[in-house]
Design an enzyme around this catalytic site. Structure first.
Site, mmCIF file in Angstrom:
data_model
loop_
_atom_site.group_PDB
_atom_site.id
_atom_site.type_symbol
_atom_site.label_atom_id
_atom_site.label_comp_id
_atom_site.label_asym_id
_atom_site.label_seq_id
_atom_site.Cartn_x
_atom_site.Cartn_y
_atom_site.Cartn_z
ATOM 1 N N ALA A 1 0.823 -1.210 0.000
ATOM 2 C CA ALA A 1 0.000 0.000 0.000
ATOM 3 C C ALA A 1 0.856 1.259 0.000
ATOM 4 C CB ALA A 1 -0.926 0.020 1.213
ATOM 5 N N VAL A 2 0.359 2.257 -0.698
ATOM 6 C CA VAL A 2 0.924 3.611 -0.686
ATOM 7 C C VAL A 2 -0.224 4.533 -0.291
ATOM 8 C CG1 VAL A 2 2.006 5.446 -2.047
ATOM 9 C CG2 VAL A 2 2.602 3.039 -2.488
ATOM 10 N N ASN B 1 -9.424 -4.201 -9.014
ATOM 11 C CA ASN B 1 -8.378 -3.224 -8.700
ATOM 12 C C ASN B 1 -7.470 -3.020 -9.918
ATOM 13 O OD1 ASN B 1 -6.494 -1.537 -7.545
ATOM 14 N ND2 ASN B 1 -6.305 -2.743 -5.667
ATOM 15 N N TYR C 1 1.340 -3.818 -11.016
ATOM 16 C CA TYR C 1 1.994 -5.124 -10.973
ATOM 17 C C TYR C 1 2.458 -5.571 -12.359
ATOM 18 C CZ TYR C 1 0.199 -5.446 -6.192
ATOM 19 O OH TYR C 1 -0.077 -5.217 -4.872
ATOM 20 N N GLU D 1 -1.940 -11.977 -4.799
ATOM 21 C CA GLU D 1 -3.326 -11.934 -5.241
ATOM 22 C C GLU D 1 -3.757 -10.483 -5.257
ATOM 23 O OE1 GLU D 1 -2.616 -15.809 -3.278
ATOM 24 O OE2 GLU D 1 -2.649 -13.817 -2.358
#
Length: 154
Positions: free
Chosen positions: A77-78, A115, A122, A110
């Site tokens: 997370a950012v 998203n 990714y 995953e």
């Protein structure tokens, strides 16, 4: 404030960082991990690393688990004010360095099918979809959402 001028400090995270992690988690995810998820992860020996800004405020992190010669990325997370400025790529580079240092053959993760932004990050980092986990994530109204399983060979 121009966030692109921040030179982040990178380091290991642990139990003392859970409150800061939860603040970010609740801002960036519709279904955030709980305090118990993080404390259980740390108790189980999973590792977490993150970036802190000038005021030592945590703004990005990842959590990983080792499975033989594979690294499983459990959480990445950012924080919202820092998104879109290259910090995800910097954090991903740290993840890849960590994987190399631990002789990982691959990294598995995953991601929610919905998203699209994360999937793009990714894919841009060299991950490829290798499967689907049906109903893996909780969704709204007691529904479930599929996860795309992705892998990057190290």
């Amino acid at each position: 404030m121009d966030l692109t001028l921040i030179t982040p400090h990178y380091g290991r995270l642990g139990f003392a960082d859970v409150d800061s992690i939860l603040t970010i988690e609740e801002r960036v995810y519709a279904h955030p991990w709980t305090r118990g998820n993080f404390t259980d992860s740390f108790s189980s020996g999973y590792e977490a690393f993150g970036f802190r800004g000038a005021e030592q405020d945590l703004f990005a992190y990842f959590v990983v688990m080792h499975i033989l010669d594979e690294l499983h990325l459990l959480n990445f997370a950012v924080d919202l004010p820092y998104q879109g400025q290259g910090y995800a790529k910097l954090l991903m580079d740290k993840l890849f360095t960590y994987a190399q240092e631990h002789a990982s053959a691959s990294i598995l993760l995953e991601v929610r099918r919905s998203n699209v932004r994360a999937i793009s990050v990714y894919e841009g980092a060299g991950f490829a979809a290798i499967g689907v986990r049906k109903g893996y994530y909780p969704a709204h109204d007691n529904q479930r959402e599929d996860a795309i399983v992705m892998r990057r060979i190290c």
